[in-house]
Design a protein around this motif. Sequence first.
Motif, PDB file in Angstrom:
ATOM      1  N   ILE A   2       6.379  -1.358   1.786  1.00 49.80           N
ATOM      2  CA  ILE A   2       5.484  -0.281   1.360  1.00 49.80           C
ATOM      3  C   ILE A   2       5.483   0.819   2.419  1.00 49.80           C
ATOM      4  CG2 ILE A   2       3.107   0.313   0.752  1.00 49.80           C
ATOM      5  CD1 ILE A   2       2.784  -2.650  -0.106  1.00 49.80           C
ATOM      6  N   VAL A   3       5.789   2.020   1.992  1.00 51.53           N
ATOM      7  CA  VAL A   3       5.825   3.184   2.890  1.00 51.53           C
ATOM      8  C   VAL A   3       4.804   4.194   2.382  1.00 51.53           C
ATOM      9  CG1 VAL A   3       7.228   5.064   3.812  1.00 51.53           C
ATOM     10  CG2 VAL A   3       8.256   2.797   3.479  1.00 51.53           C
ATOM     11  N   THR A   4       3.913   4.643   3.260  1.00 58.85           N
ATOM     12  CA  THR A   4       2.866   5.604   2.904  1.00 58.85           C
ATOM     13  C   THR A   4       3.026   6.853   3.747  1.00 58.85           C
ATOM     14  OG1 THR A   4       1.371   3.787   2.329  1.00 58.85           O
ATOM     15  CG2 THR A   4       0.377   5.946   2.703  1.00 58.85           C
ATOM     16  N   ILE A   5       3.011   8.010   3.078  1.00 55.99           N
ATOM     17  CA  ILE A   5       3.203   9.291   3.766  1.00 55.99           C
ATOM     18  C   ILE A   5       2.100  10.251   3.329  1.00 55.99           C
ATOM     19  CG2 ILE A   5       4.838  11.119   4.343  1.00 55.99           C
ATOM     20  CD1 ILE A   5       7.078   9.385   3.210  1.00 55.99           C
ATOM     21  N   PRO A   6       1.005  10.367   4.085  1.00 52.62           N
ATOM     22  CA  PRO A   6      -0.033  11.342   3.737  1.00 52.62           C
ATOM     23  C   PRO A   6       0.518  12.771   3.804  1.00 52.62           C
ATOM     24  CG  PRO A   6      -0.851   9.734   5.331  1.00 52.62           C
ATOM     25  CD  PRO A   6       0.634   9.563   5.260  1.00 52.62           C
ATOM     26  N   GLN A   7       0.089  13.601   2.861  1.00 57.12           N
ATOM     27  CA  GLN A   7       0.510  15.007   2.836  1.00 57.12           C
ATOM     28  C   GLN A   7      -0.590  15.933   3.341  1.00 57.12           C
ATOM     29  OE1 GLN A   7       3.884  15.913   1.803  1.00 57.12           O
ATOM     30  NE2 GLN A   7       3.786  13.753   2.392  1.00 57.12           N
ATOM     31  N   THR A   8      -1.824  15.639   2.993  1.00 55.44           N
ATOM     32  CA  THR A   8      -2.974  16.376   3.522  1.00 55.44           C
ATOM     33  C   THR A   8      -4.086  15.366   3.781  1.00 55.44           C
ATOM     34  OG1 THR A   8      -3.936  16.800   1.322  1.00 55.44           O
ATOM     35  CG2 THR A   8      -2.408  18.456   2.190  1.00 55.44           C
ATOM     36  N   GLY A   9      -4.947  15.683   4.735  1.00 60.72           N
ATOM     37  CA  GLY A   9      -6.080  14.820   5.013  1.00 60.72           C
ATOM     38  C   GLY A   9      -5.690  13.584   5.803  1.00 60.72           C
ATOM     39  N   ALA A  10      -6.515  12.544   5.706  1.00 60.70           N
ATOM     40  CA  ALA A  10      -6.318  11.331   6.488  1.00 60.70           C
ATOM     41  C   ALA A  10      -6.802  10.127   5.701  1.00 60.70           C
ATOM     42  CB  ALA A  10      -7.061  11.427   7.816  1.00 60.70           C
ATOM     43  N   LEU A  11      -6.126   9.008   5.905  1.00 60.29           N
ATOM     44  CA  LEU A  11      -6.383   7.776   5.179  1.00 60.29           C
ATOM     45  C   LEU A  11      -6.736   6.679   6.179  1.00 60.29           C
ATOM     46  CD1 LEU A  11      -6.060   6.927   2.121  1.00 60.29           C
ATOM     47  CD2 LEU A  11      -3.831   5.993   2.780  1.00 60.29           C
ATOM     48  N   LYS A  12      -7.850   6.016   5.944  1.00 58.63           N
ATOM     49  CA  LYS A  12      -8.269   4.908   6.806  1.00 58.63           C
ATOM     50  C   LYS A  12      -7.648   3.616   6.284  1.00 58.63           C
ATOM     51  CE  LYS A  12     -12.595   4.887   7.855  1.00 58.63           C
ATOM     52  NZ  LYS A  12     -14.073   4.691   7.723  1.00 58.63           N
ATOM     53  N   HIS A  13      -6.990   2.885   7.178  1.00 62.18           N
ATOM     54  CA  HIS A  13      -6.280   1.657   6.808  1.00 62.18           C
ATOM     55  C   HIS A  13      -6.900   0.462   7.510  1.00 62.18           C
ATOM     56  CE1 HIS A  13      -2.797  -1.070   6.176  1.00 62.18           C
ATOM     57  NE2 HIS A  13      -3.087  -1.486   7.395  1.00 62.18           N
ATOM     58  N   GLN A  14      -7.047  -0.640   6.766  1.00 64.86           N
ATOM     59  CA  GLN A  14      -7.497  -1.895   7.359  1.00 64.86           C
ATOM     60  C   GLN A  14      -6.782  -3.025   6.631  1.00 64.86           C
ATOM     61  OE1 GLN A  14     -11.727  -2.490   7.188  1.00 64.86           O
ATOM     62  NE2 GLN A  14     -11.722  -4.041   8.798  1.00 64.86           N
ATOM     63  N   ASP A  15      -6.306  -4.038   7.369  1.00 65.19           N
ATOM     64  CA  ASP A  15      -5.574  -5.114   6.694  1.00 65.19           C
ATOM     65  C   ASP A  15      -5.902  -6.479   7.290  1.00 65.19           C
ATOM     66  OD1 ASP A  15      -3.770  -5.719   8.914  1.00 65.19           O
ATOM     67  OD2 ASP A  15      -2.644  -3.927   8.391  1.00 65.19           O
ATOM     68  N   SER A  16      -5.413  -7.509   6.598  1.00 65.38           N
ATOM     69  CA  SER A  16      -5.694  -8.883   6.986  1.00 65.38           C
ATOM     70  C   SER A  16      -4.904  -9.330   8.210  1.00 65.38           C
ATOM     71  CB  SER A  16      -5.406  -9.820   5.803  1.00 65.38           C
ATOM     72  OG  SER A  16      -4.066  -9.660   5.334  1.00 65.38           O
ATOM     73  N   MET A  17      -3.993  -8.472   8.708  1.00 64.90           N
ATOM     74  CA  MET A  17      -3.272  -8.769   9.952  1.00 64.90           C
ATOM     75  C   MET A  17      -4.069  -8.337  11.176  1.00 64.90           C
ATOM     76  SD  MET A  17       0.630  -7.661   8.889  1.00 64.90           S
ATOM     77  CE  MET A  17       0.164  -6.145   8.029  1.00 64.90           C
ATOM     78  N   GLY A  18      -5.201  -7.661  10.940  1.00 62.78           N
ATOM     79  CA  GLY A  18      -6.027  -7.194  12.039  1.00 62.78           C
ATOM     80  C   GLY A  18      -5.796  -5.747  12.415  1.00 62.78           C
TER      81      GLY A  18
END
Length: 238
Positions: free
Chosen positions: A65-81
């Motif tokens: 999975i590849v994520t590329i924000p174009q504007t703004g910001a995305l908060k990420h949290q996952d089960s790997m810590g």
Amino acid sequence: MKKVLHPAATRGSANYGWLKANYSFSFANYFDPNRLQFGLLRVLNDDFVAPAMGFGQHPHKNMEIVTIPQTGALKHQDSMGNEGVIKAGDIQVMSAGSGVEHSEQNASTTEAVTLFQIWVFPETENVTPRYDQKRIAPLLTPNCFSAVVKPRSEAAGDDLWIHQQAYFNIGEFSEDTELTYTLHHKNHGAYIFVITGTVFVDNETLTDRDAFGVWETDTISLTIKENSRVLLIEVPMN
């Protein structure tokens, strides 16, 4: 050479209020039997997420999975810590492998975030999940395509990589440019997605969010107009 043209207006779409999405390939409630995937490229979603909204904790397995924000910001949290913020100008890679859960929330309460989320089938299943992210600008050479994500077998140092023989290339063109892209393997194809600008390829004119897939060829000749930004994803076709 074989080819497929995907004009922006022919993509699937959904409007959930907080999420407005455009789907290059069948996804969620959008299904087109002719647009299931391009080779091993399974998903290319062009998303708009309203302020303070996002995707709650949800699982993934055996997908790169590849994520590329174009504007703004995305908060990420996952089960790997892992926990952090992916901003416009960043690129994030996550190997879901044997299984991972994550959430993605708009980091702003006042501004929307727009992003591309892209899924590629892995070459090896049930690997240990992993996560990485980088700023894109230092990875680019002006007026050409630069590989920002590579196969694990070709990565060196702190390169971004995935578990697949796939190459994510980004080109930022400040001037009119003619170039030839050479595919790495004979069974590969390239999916050319115009983020902004104008690209001429094989007698087709592509503009914002148009896409063009090419395979059964060794090279692709492109003419790219100034002030264009282009994503070229090379993947195995089977």
